[in-house]
Design a protein around this motif. Structure first.
Motif, PDB file in Angstrom:
ATOM      1  N   PRO A   1       0.991  -1.223  -0.070  1.00 34.53           N
ATOM      2  CA  PRO A   1      -0.033  -0.048  -0.048  1.00 34.53           C
ATOM      3  C   PRO A   1       0.948   1.114  -0.008  1.00 34.53           C
ATOM      4  O   PRO A   1       0.405   2.308  -0.477  1.00 34.53           O
ATOM      5  N   GLU A   2       2.092   1.280   0.495  1.00 36.92           N
ATOM      6  CA  GLU A   2       2.982   2.449   0.565  1.00 36.92           C
ATOM      7  C   GLU A   2       4.132   1.851  -0.224  1.00 36.92           C
ATOM      8  O   GLU A   2       5.199   1.334   0.320  1.00 36.92           O
ATOM      9  N   PRO A   3       4.238   2.340  -1.505  1.00 33.03           N
ATOM     10  CA  PRO A   3       5.152   1.833  -2.286  1.00 33.03           C
ATOM     11  C   PRO A   3       6.504   2.867  -1.873  1.00 33.03           C
ATOM     12  O   PRO A   3       6.514   3.747  -1.308  1.00 33.03           O
ATOM     13  N   LEU A   4       7.794   2.478  -2.488  1.00 27.16           N
ATOM     14  CA  LEU A   4       8.803   3.098  -2.029  1.00 27.16           C
ATOM     15  C   LEU A   4       9.180   4.284  -3.208  1.00 27.16           C
ATOM     16  O   LEU A   4       9.118   3.864  -4.386  1.00 27.16           O
ATOM     17  N   VAL A   5       9.003   5.383  -2.851  1.00 32.42           N
ATOM     18  CA  VAL A   5       9.146   6.499  -3.645  1.00 32.42           C
ATOM     19  C   VAL A   5      10.803   7.213  -3.379  1.00 32.42           C
ATOM     20  O   VAL A   5      10.915   7.651  -2.566  1.00 32.42           O
ATOM     21  N   PHE A   6      11.337   7.199  -4.767  1.00 34.90           N
ATOM     22  CA  PHE A   6      12.615   7.965  -4.716  1.00 34.90           C
ATOM     23  C   PHE A   6      12.720   9.448  -4.901  1.00 34.90           C
ATOM     24  O   PHE A   6      12.318   9.903  -5.864  1.00 34.90           O
ATOM     25  N   GLU A   7      13.327   9.903  -3.703  1.00 28.72           N
ATOM     26  CA  GLU A   7      13.299  11.413  -3.737  1.00 28.72           C
ATOM     27  C   GLU A   7      14.808  11.736  -4.464  1.00 28.72           C
ATOM     28  O   GLU A   7      15.446  11.908  -3.672  1.00 28.72           O
ATOM     29  N   VAL A   8      14.721  11.854  -5.618  1.00 34.17           N
ATOM     30  CA  VAL A   8      15.883  12.303  -6.484  1.00 34.17           C
ATOM     31  C   VAL A   8      15.752  13.348  -7.479  1.00 34.17           C
ATOM     32  O   VAL A   8      14.570  13.269  -8.046  1.00 34.17           O
ATOM     33  N   PRO A   9      16.560  13.993  -7.889  1.00 34.19           N
ATOM     34  CA  PRO A   9      16.287  15.099  -8.772  1.00 34.19           C
ATOM     35  C   PRO A   9      16.137  14.699 -10.317  1.00 34.19           C
ATOM     36  O   PRO A   9      16.647  13.590 -10.523  1.00 34.19           O
TER      37      PRO A   9
END
Length: 200
Positions: free
Chosen positions: A7-15
């Motif tokens: 339900p909570e995917p891994l979201v990559f915080e990258v530019p």
């Protein structure tokens, strides 16, 4: 096709990118059934690629399925799609329940062992449009998926793509990042990867 997924995917915080990873998009049981079907029913082929003027057998098996007339070209190879199968449509429709897209085409890759690979590249072919959405499903042996930013040296991502996982790349990702599946000397079984895309 029903299953529980993160339900909570891994979201990559990258530019300069939008990259989302669902580790358990398909259950282990579903993924195993789909892997077996795809390995047996897909008409796998091995094309030659030209690198710096030399021709080599591509280090993996491939196939293209999709809407009629939506051919796809990369690395001096032009592939013409087979008609959708029931299994591929089931996978496509499940992805489309969470990804806002209507995919026209899927490129399939089979990595037979650790010697098979896919070198650094971006999915930026003209057929895919300006900011393509790529939805990548993995079945079989876990392989490392590596990404690197084109101009920011310390921006790198390594994702072990699990059996039954879904990776979504969209926005400007293909403009600013490259990705690869490197070779490995570790004993590893076969992996099948499906990359869904839109050819307008």
């Amino acid at each position: 096709m029903k299953s529980l997924f993160d339900p909570e995917p891994l979201v990559f915080e990258v530019p300069d990118a939008s990259i989302i990873y669902y580790r358990n998009f398909f259950s282990t049981e579903e993924a195993t059934v789909l892997f077996d079907i795809l390995q047996k029913e897909i008409p796998w082929q091995q094309d030659n690629i030209k690198v710096y003027g030399k021709v080599y057998p591509q280090p993996r098996l491939t196939a293209l399925f999709g809407h009629e007339g939506k051919s796809y070209s990369y690395s001096n190879i032009t592939m013409h799609p087979h008609p959708w199968t029931t299994t591929l449509l089931q996978i496509k429709h499940k992805i489309e329940t969470i990804v806002e897209a209507n995919f026209s085409t899927v490129l399939l890759n089979q990595y037979r062992d650790g010697k098979d690979s896919n070198g650094w590249h971006a999915d930026n072919e003209k057929e895919l449009g300006i900011n393509p959405i790529i939805a990548s499903v993995s079945f079989g042996a876990e392989r490392m998926f590596q990404l690197k930013h084109n101009s920011i040296a310390n921006q790198k991502i390594h994702i072990p793509l699990a059996h039954g996982s879904l990776l979504v790349m969209k926005g400007t990702t293909q403009h600013f990042w490259k990705h690869q599946i490197p070779k490995t000397t570790k004993p590893v079984g076969p992996r099948i990867n499906l990359t869904f895309r839109i050819i307008p």
